[in-house]
Design a protein around this motif. Structure first.
Motif, PDB file in Angstrom:
ATOM      1  N   VAL A  26      45.771  40.320 -13.370  1.00 49.46           N
ATOM      2  CA  VAL A  26      45.269  39.672 -12.165  1.00 49.46           C
ATOM      3  C   VAL A  26      44.938  40.716 -11.102  1.00 49.46           C
ATOM      4  CG1 VAL A  26      45.864  38.153 -10.241  1.00 49.46           C
ATOM      5  CG2 VAL A  26      46.422  37.489 -12.583  1.00 49.46           C
ATOM      6  N   LEU A  27      45.875  41.657 -10.921  1.00 49.19           N
ATOM      7  CA  LEU A  27      45.632  42.707  -9.928  1.00 49.19           C
ATOM      8  C   LEU A  27      44.413  43.543 -10.288  1.00 49.19           C
ATOM      9  CD1 LEU A  27      49.297  43.929  -9.243  1.00 49.19           C
ATOM     10  CD2 LEU A  27      47.847  42.549  -7.747  1.00 49.19           C
ATOM     11  N   PHE A  28      44.277  43.817 -11.605  1.00 43.93           N
ATOM     12  CA  PHE A  28      43.130  44.613 -12.042  1.00 43.93           C
ATOM     13  C   PHE A  28      41.821  43.848 -11.823  1.00 43.93           C
ATOM     14  CE2 PHE A  28      40.246  46.202 -15.386  1.00 43.93           C
ATOM     15  CZ  PHE A  28      40.203  47.540 -15.006  1.00 43.93           C
ATOM     16  N   SER A  29      41.873  42.526 -12.088  1.00 44.60           N
ATOM     17  CA  SER A  29      40.686  41.695 -11.885  1.00 44.60           C
ATOM     18  C   SER A  29      40.326  41.643 -10.406  1.00 44.60           C
ATOM     19  CB  SER A  29      40.924  40.278 -12.417  1.00 44.60           C
ATOM     20  OG  SER A  29      41.147  40.306 -13.811  1.00 44.60           O
ATOM     21  N   VAL A  30      41.344  41.469  -9.559  1.00 43.31           N
ATOM     22  CA  VAL A  30      41.101  41.453  -8.111  1.00 43.31           C
ATOM     23  C   VAL A  30      40.520  42.778  -7.659  1.00 43.31           C
ATOM     24  CG1 VAL A  30      42.212  41.337  -5.846  1.00 43.31           C
ATOM     25  CG2 VAL A  30      42.864  39.721  -7.639  1.00 43.31           C
ATOM     26  N   TYR A  31      41.079  43.861  -8.200  1.00 39.11           N
ATOM     27  CA  TYR A  31      40.571  45.196  -7.850  1.00 39.11           C
ATOM     28  C   TYR A  31      39.105  45.347  -8.253  1.00 39.11           C
ATOM     29  CZ  TYR A  31      39.839  50.215  -8.165  1.00 39.11           C
ATOM     30  OH  TYR A  31      39.327  51.484  -8.052  1.00 39.11           O
ATOM     31  N   ASN A  32      38.814  44.952  -9.499  1.00 37.90           N
ATOM     32  CA  ASN A  32      37.420  45.051  -9.970  1.00 37.90           C
ATOM     33  C   ASN A  32      36.483  44.176  -9.137  1.00 37.90           C
ATOM     34  OD1 ASN A  32      37.885  46.903 -11.991  1.00 37.90           O
ATOM     35  ND2 ASN A  32      38.247  45.364 -13.571  1.00 37.90           N
ATOM     36  N   TYR A  33      36.981  42.973  -8.785  1.00 43.36           N
ATOM     37  CA  TYR A  33      36.167  42.072  -7.958  1.00 43.36           C
ATOM     38  C   TYR A  33      35.884  42.702  -6.605  1.00 43.36           C
ATOM     39  CZ  TYR A  33      34.958  38.081  -5.025  1.00 43.36           C
ATOM     40  OH  TYR A  33      34.334  37.232  -4.140  1.00 43.36           O
ATOM     41  N   ARG A  34      36.923  43.284  -6.003  1.00 49.79           N
ATOM     42  CA  ARG A  34      36.747  43.921  -4.696  1.00 49.79           C
ATOM     43  C   ARG A  34      35.806  45.119  -4.803  1.00 49.79           C
ATOM     44  NH1 ARG A  34      37.011  42.038  -0.211  1.00 49.79           N
ATOM     45  NH2 ARG A  34      37.738  43.996   0.730  1.00 49.79           N
ATOM     46  N   VAL A  35      35.942  45.904  -5.864  1.00 52.56           N
ATOM     47  CA  VAL A  35      35.060  47.055  -6.052  1.00 52.56           C
ATOM     48  C   VAL A  35      33.619  46.585  -6.222  1.00 52.56           C
ATOM     49  CG1 VAL A  35      34.456  48.927  -7.635  1.00 52.56           C
ATOM     50  CG2 VAL A  35      36.832  48.581  -6.969  1.00 52.56           C
ATOM     51  N   ALA A  36      33.441  45.510  -7.016  1.00 51.10           N
ATOM     52  CA  ALA A  36      32.097  44.979  -7.229  1.00 51.10           C
ATOM     53  C   ALA A  36      31.499  44.470  -5.924  1.00 51.10           C
ATOM     54  CB  ALA A  36      32.126  43.864  -8.281  1.00 51.10           C
ATOM     55  N   ARG A  37      32.322  43.753  -5.135  1.00 55.39           N
ATOM     56  CA  ARG A  37      31.841  43.255  -3.850  1.00 55.39           C
ATOM     57  C   ARG A  37      31.463  44.399  -2.918  1.00 55.39           C
ATOM     58  NH1 ARG A  37      33.019  38.250  -1.797  1.00 55.39           N
ATOM     59  NH2 ARG A  37      31.813  39.077  -0.027  1.00 55.39           N
ATOM     60  N   LEU A  38      32.328  45.423  -2.908  1.00 53.20           N
ATOM     61  CA  LEU A  38      32.035  46.578  -2.055  1.00 53.20           C
ATOM     62  C   LEU A  38      30.759  47.284  -2.505  1.00 53.20           C
ATOM     63  CD1 LEU A  38      35.613  48.069  -1.546  1.00 53.20           C
ATOM     64  CD2 LEU A  38      34.192  46.958   0.178  1.00 53.20           C
ATOM     65  N   ASN A  39      30.546  47.375  -3.812  1.00 56.37           N
ATOM     66  CA  ASN A  39      29.323  47.996  -4.327  1.00 56.37           C
ATOM     67  C   ASN A  39      28.097  47.165  -3.952  1.00 56.37           C
ATOM     68  OD1 ASN A  39      30.546  50.230  -5.490  1.00 56.37           O
ATOM     69  ND2 ASN A  39      30.901  49.192  -7.453  1.00 56.37           N
ATOM     70  N   GLN A  40      28.238  45.828  -4.047  1.00 56.99           N
ATOM     71  CA  GLN A  40      27.143  44.948  -3.657  1.00 56.99           C
ATOM     72  C   GLN A  40      26.829  45.085  -2.168  1.00 56.99           C
ATOM     73  OE1 GLN A  40      28.306  41.025  -4.844  1.00 56.99           O
ATOM     74  NE2 GLN A  40      27.773  41.347  -7.008  1.00 56.99           N
ATOM     75  N   GLN A  41      27.905  45.115  -1.361  1.00 55.74           N
ATOM     76  CA  GLN A  41      27.709  45.273   0.071  1.00 55.74           C
ATOM     77  C   GLN A  41      27.083  46.624   0.399  1.00 55.74           C
ATOM     78  OE1 GLN A  41      31.561  44.618   1.793  1.00 55.74           O
ATOM     79  NE2 GLN A  41      31.519  42.401   1.450  1.00 55.74           N
ATOM     80  N   LYS A  42      27.541  47.676  -0.330  1.00 59.96           N
ATOM     81  CA  LYS A  42      26.969  49.007  -0.108  1.00 59.96           C
ATOM     82  C   LYS A  42      25.491  49.023  -0.499  1.00 59.96           C
ATOM     83  CE  LYS A  42      27.537  53.883  -1.362  1.00 59.96           C
ATOM     84  NZ  LYS A  42      26.147  54.047  -1.813  1.00 59.96           N
TER      85      LYS A  42
END
Length: 335
Positions: A26-42
Motif C-alpha cells: 500500500v505504501l509503495f502504491s501510494v508512493y508511486n501514485y504520488r510520484v506519478a502525480r508529481l511527474n504529471q504536475q511537473k
C-alpha cells in the motif's frame, strides 16, 4: 499431560508477514501514485512555462512588428494581421476618438477579411458598445448578444454587417488617456476564452503605443508641411514667394538640360508685372487699399494662368509669372 496452545490466526507469523507485505504494498502504491502525480504536475508546469514563454516571445515579435512603423495604415494592418492569426476575427475594427467632433471614427473595419467602409459613433450615443468602452475606459466582453444589456441600456441594430454574439471591445489607452478602441466580434456564442482576452489586451497595449506614435508623426508631418508651405507662400496675396522661386529654378534648369540632351527642348518664359505709381496710390489711399489692390491683381493673374504656370510675388508691387512651354503660349497669344 502437556497442553500445546496454538496461537490464533492473527497471531501467526504468516499473518504478520502478510500484513507487513500488504502495508508495504500500500505504501509503495501510494508512493508511486504520488510520484506519478508529481511527474504529471511537473509535465503540466513545464508545458505551461513553455507555452507562456512562447506567448511572451510571440507577443514580443508582434509588439516589435506593430511598433516598427510610423504609418497609421501600416500599423492598423499589422495589428489586424497578427490578431487574425491568433483569434477568431470575423469582425475586426479600430476606432479613434475625435475630441473636436465628439465622436469615434472607425478608420479600420474588416468583416470576413474584407475591408468595409469607415463609420463613426457619436460619443453621446452611449448605447453603442464602442462608446461605452471609450467613455468608461473599461473592456466590454460578451459571450452572447443578450449580455450587452449588462453594459447598455438597450441593444441597437449594428451600423454595419449582421448582429454578433461574442463581442470584445478594449480601450486603447496611452498615458492614462483613451485614444480609441479595438474590437473583435464573432457570430458564434462563447467564441472567446479568457486566454484570448488576455492576448488581445496585450496586443491592444502595443497597438495603443504604435497608433499614438503614428498619429503624432502624422501631425508632425502635417505641421512641417504647413510650415514649409507658409514659408514658400506670400501671406498677403497667396502667390509663391521669392524663396520658392529660388528653390524651383535649379530643378527646372536641370530638367531643361536633360530635355536638350534628348533633343526635346523645353521652352520656358517669364513675365514681369509691375504696378505703376503704386507708391503714390499707397500714400493716397492708404496701406489697406494698397494691400487690397495687390490681392486683387494676384487673383486676376492666377485665374488667367494654366495649371502648370506659377505666379510669384517677386518684390513689393512686382509679380513674376513662370511659364512652361512658352512656344505653345506665344502661338495663341497676341501681344
Amino acid at each position: 499431560v502437556a497442553i500445546l496452545q496454538q496461537p490464533t490466526w492473527y497471531q501467526t507469523w504468516w499473518f504478520r508477514l502478510l500484513g507487513g507485505l500488504l502495508v508495504s504494498g500500500v505504501l509503495f502504491s501510494v508512493y508511486n501514485y504520488r510520484v506519478a502525480r508529481l511527474n504529471q504536475q511537473k509535465k503540466a508546469l513545464d508545458q505551461l512555462v513553455a507555452s507562456r514563454t512562447a506567448d511572451v516571445e510571440l507577443l514580443g515579435k508582434i509588439g516589435k512588428d506593430i511598433t516598427s512603423s510610423l504609418d497609421l495604415e501600416e500599423v492598423m494592418n499589422a495589428v489586424y494581421r497578427h490578431v487574425a492569426k491568433l483569434i477568431d476575427s470575423n469582425v475586426f475594427l479600430m476606432g479613434f476618438v475625435d475630441e473636436e467632433q465628439r465622436q469615434i471614427n472607425v478608420q479600420f473595419l474588416k468583416e470576413n477579411d474584407t475591408r468595409c467602409e469607415n463609420i463613426s459613433y457619436s460619443l453621446s450615443d452611449q448605447n453603442r458598445p464602442a462608446v461605452w468602452c471609450v467613455v468608461n475606459q473599461r473592456p466590454l466582453i460578451t459571450q452572447n448578444r443578450l449580455e450587452l444589456l449588462d453594459y447598455l441600456g438597450e441593444i441597437q441594430s449594428p451600423k454595419f454587417g449582421g448582429a454578433m454574439e461574442s463581442i470584445i471591445y478594449l480601450p486603447l489607452i496611452i498615458h492614462d488617456k483613451v485614444i480609441g478602441c479595438l474590437s473583435l466580434q464573432s457570430p458564434r456564442q462563447n467564441a472567446y476564452t479568457q486566454s484570448d482576452v488576455d492576448v488581445l489586451q496585450k496586443v491592444a497595449s502595443y497597438a495603443a503605443i504604435a497608433l499614438d506614435n503614428a498619429e503624432s508623426h502624422s501631425k508632425l508631418e502635417s505641421a512641417l508641411s504647413e510650415i514649409e508651405r507658409i514659408s514658400l507662400t506670400d501671406q498677403l496675396t497667396g502667390a509663391k514667394n521669392r524663396r520658392f522661386l529660388e528653390n524651383i529654378m535649379p530643378v527646372e534648369m536641370a530638367r531643361i538640360k536633360r530635355a536638350r540632351a534628348d533633343n526635346s527642348p523645353i521652352e520656358l518664359g517669364f513675365v514681369l508685372i509691375d504696378i505703376d505709381h503704386f507708391k503714390n496710390y499707397n500714400d493716397t489711399k492708404g496701406h489697406l487699399a494698397g494691400d487690397e489692390l495687390l490681392k486683387n491683381l494676384c487673383k486676376v493673374v492666377k485665374e488667367s494662368l494654366r495649371q502648370e504656370d506659377i505666379a510669384f510675388r517677386y518684390g513689393g508691387e512686382e509679380f513674376l509669372i513662370f511659364l512652361k512651354y512658352i512656344k505653345r503660349v506665344l502661338e495663341k497669344w497676341i501681344i
